[in-house]
Design a protein around this motif. Structure first.
Motif, short mmCIF file in Angstrom:
data_model
loop_
_atom_site.label_atom_id
_atom_site.label_comp_id
_atom_site.label_asym_id
_atom_site.label_seq_id
_atom_site.Cartn_x
_atom_site.Cartn_y
_atom_site.Cartn_z
N ASP A 15 0.65 -1.25 -0.16
CA ASP A 15 0.09 -0.04 0.15
C ASP A 15 0.75 1.31 -0.11
O ASP A 15 1.86 1.49 0.63
CB ASP A 15 -0.79 0.12 1.27
N ALA A 17 0.23 4.98 0.36
CA ALA A 17 -0.85 5.73 0.81
C ALA A 17 -0.69 7.28 0.68
O ALA A 17 0.35 7.60 1.35
CB ALA A 17 -1.42 5.39 2.10
N GLY A 40 -0.62 -4.40 2.40
CA GLY A 40 -1.93 -4.36 2.01
C GLY A 40 -2.46 -5.33 1.21
O GLY A 40 -1.74 -6.34 1.16
N ALA A 97 -0.54 -0.94 -4.64
CA ALA A 97 -2.10 -0.20 -4.43
C ALA A 97 -1.66 1.45 -4.43
O ALA A 97 -0.81 1.73 -3.17
CB ALA A 97 -2.84 -0.74 -3.50
N ILE A 99 -3.33 4.60 -2.95
CA ILE A 99 -4.42 4.93 -2.00
C ILE A 99 -4.48 6.46 -1.58
O ILE A 99 -3.39 6.99 -1.25
CB ILE A 99 -4.27 4.29 -0.67
N ILE A 110 -8.90 3.90 -4.28
CA ILE A 110 -7.76 3.20 -4.33
C ILE A 110 -7.53 2.73 -5.94
O ILE A 110 -8.60 2.45 -6.34
CB ILE A 110 -8.00 2.00 -3.37
N VAL A 112 -5.52 -0.46 -7.37
CA VAL A 112 -4.74 -1.73 -7.11
C VAL A 112 -4.33 -2.32 -8.35
O VAL A 112 -5.08 -2.48 -9.53
CB VAL A 112 -5.49 -2.80 -6.22
N THR A 252 -9.46 3.22 5.11
CA THR A 252 -8.82 2.33 4.38
C THR A 252 -8.89 0.88 4.96
O THR A 252 -8.34 0.78 6.15
CB THR A 252 -7.60 2.56 3.87
N THR A 292 -3.80 -0.16 6.73
CA THR A 292 -4.58 -1.38 6.39
C THR A 292 -4.38 -2.43 7.30
O THR A 292 -4.86 -2.30 8.54
CB THR A 292 -4.73 -1.92 5.03
#
Length: 310
Positions: A15, A17, A40, A97, A99, A110, A112, A252, A292
């Motif tokens: 992830d 973010a 994630g 991903a 985010i 998101i 992915v 999330t 997450t």
């Protein structure tokens, strides 16, 4: 032979973010309000949630031979997740991903890329049949190939294992998959996408759940965010109110937290309505922390949370 109470087929992604006031439009650059990188992927988040909530848990997936793959292994090792059917892909990288997290209210959006997990095959799932057969609950989603998810659900049902399908991201699928599902757990947006029914009202959510039951699912749990959840199907129709959470930091992974907790409660033999409440408690605790997988609560936290609200 490795065995687990909760077996999850799904993806691991790293992830990435970004927190900002809003999403940029095409061609625009915005200054962020924060950045974090961590483990994630829906499947991985759910297996971590299940493990921390008290179930012996196992993961079925593919990862790349890279730094993100090492992150995955360390993440699972820390929480005692069985990884005997985590395959290393020498061609594709581990997934990732993007985010976006709103700095205003914690809402997220998101993108992915499943990476190596997109190469999961039916033969990979069949190789994991002994692990699936040993489980009490089998969980999967739609971030890996649909035929792999169908095979996992089919094998689990064949061996009398309770099956949970979290149809996220929502994709067009044939109705046959629902016939293998004891529980289908879309959020309200996913339920609307899958059925074409407006779920913005309680009545609409019930119509969508009814549509999925008519397609073959034994039960449907539509998660409704701050409004709670709807359980509908063989066990009856129940609206379950959400817990009042005043300190929402990051939503999330809340759906993954719910599904992991829900699976744990089912594996312990709890009635579905009680399992929904348990899953909601796990989700309610998770949104009070950033990230997450790192936000998934421990069993002691969940038990204390529920005692305070009994």
């Amino acid at each position: 032979m490795d065995r687990a109470d909760v077996v999850v087929l799904g993806t691991f992604v790293a992830d990435l973010a970004f927190k900002a006031e809003r999403m940029p439009v095409v061609g625009e650059t915005l200054l962020g309000r924060g950045f974090a990188m961590g483990p994630g992927g829906k499947g991985s988040n759910q297996v971590i949630a299940a493990a921390r909530a008290g179930a012996k848990s196992a993961m079925i997936t593919r990862i790349g031979r890279d730094a993100f793959g090492e992150m995955a292994r360390k993440t699972w090792e820390q929480d005692g997740v069985t990884t005997s059917h985590v395959l290393v892909d020498d061609i594709s990288p581990t997934g990732a991903a993007f985010i976006f997290v709103s700095a205003t209210n914690g809402d997220n959006a998101i993108i992915v890329e499943s990476g190596a997990a997109a190469n999961l095959s039916v033969s990979d799932i069949r190789a994991a049949q002994p692990l699936i057969a040993s489980a009490k609950v089998f969980v999967t989603q739609f971030e890996q190939p649909i035929d792999a998810a169908v095979e996992g659900l089919r094998l689990a049902r064949e061996h009398g294992v309770t099956t949970v399908l979290n149809p996220a991201p929502a994709l067009p699928v044939g109705d046959a998959i629902y016939g293998y599902c004891d529980f289908v757990t879309p959020n309200e947006t996913e339920a609307a996408t899958l059925t074409g029914i407006d779920t913005s009202t309680d009545e609409g959510a019930l119509r969508a759940a009814t549509s999925l039951v008519e397609r073959g699912a034994r039960n449907v749990v539509v998660t409704l965010g701050a409004k709670g959840a709807l359980l509908h199907g063989a066990v009856g129709t129940h609206f379950v109110p959400a817990f009042d959470i005043s300190n929402v930091v990051d939503t999330t992974g809340a759906g993954d937290a719910f599904n992991g907790g829900f699976a744990v409660a089912l594996s312990e033999g709890r009635p579905p309505l009680e399992a929904v409440r348990f899953g909601a408690a796990v989700a309610g605790l998770s949104v009070q922390k950033p990230g997450t997988a790192p936000s998934m609560p421990r069993r002691s936290e969940v038990d204390a949370f529920l005692r305070e609200r009994s």
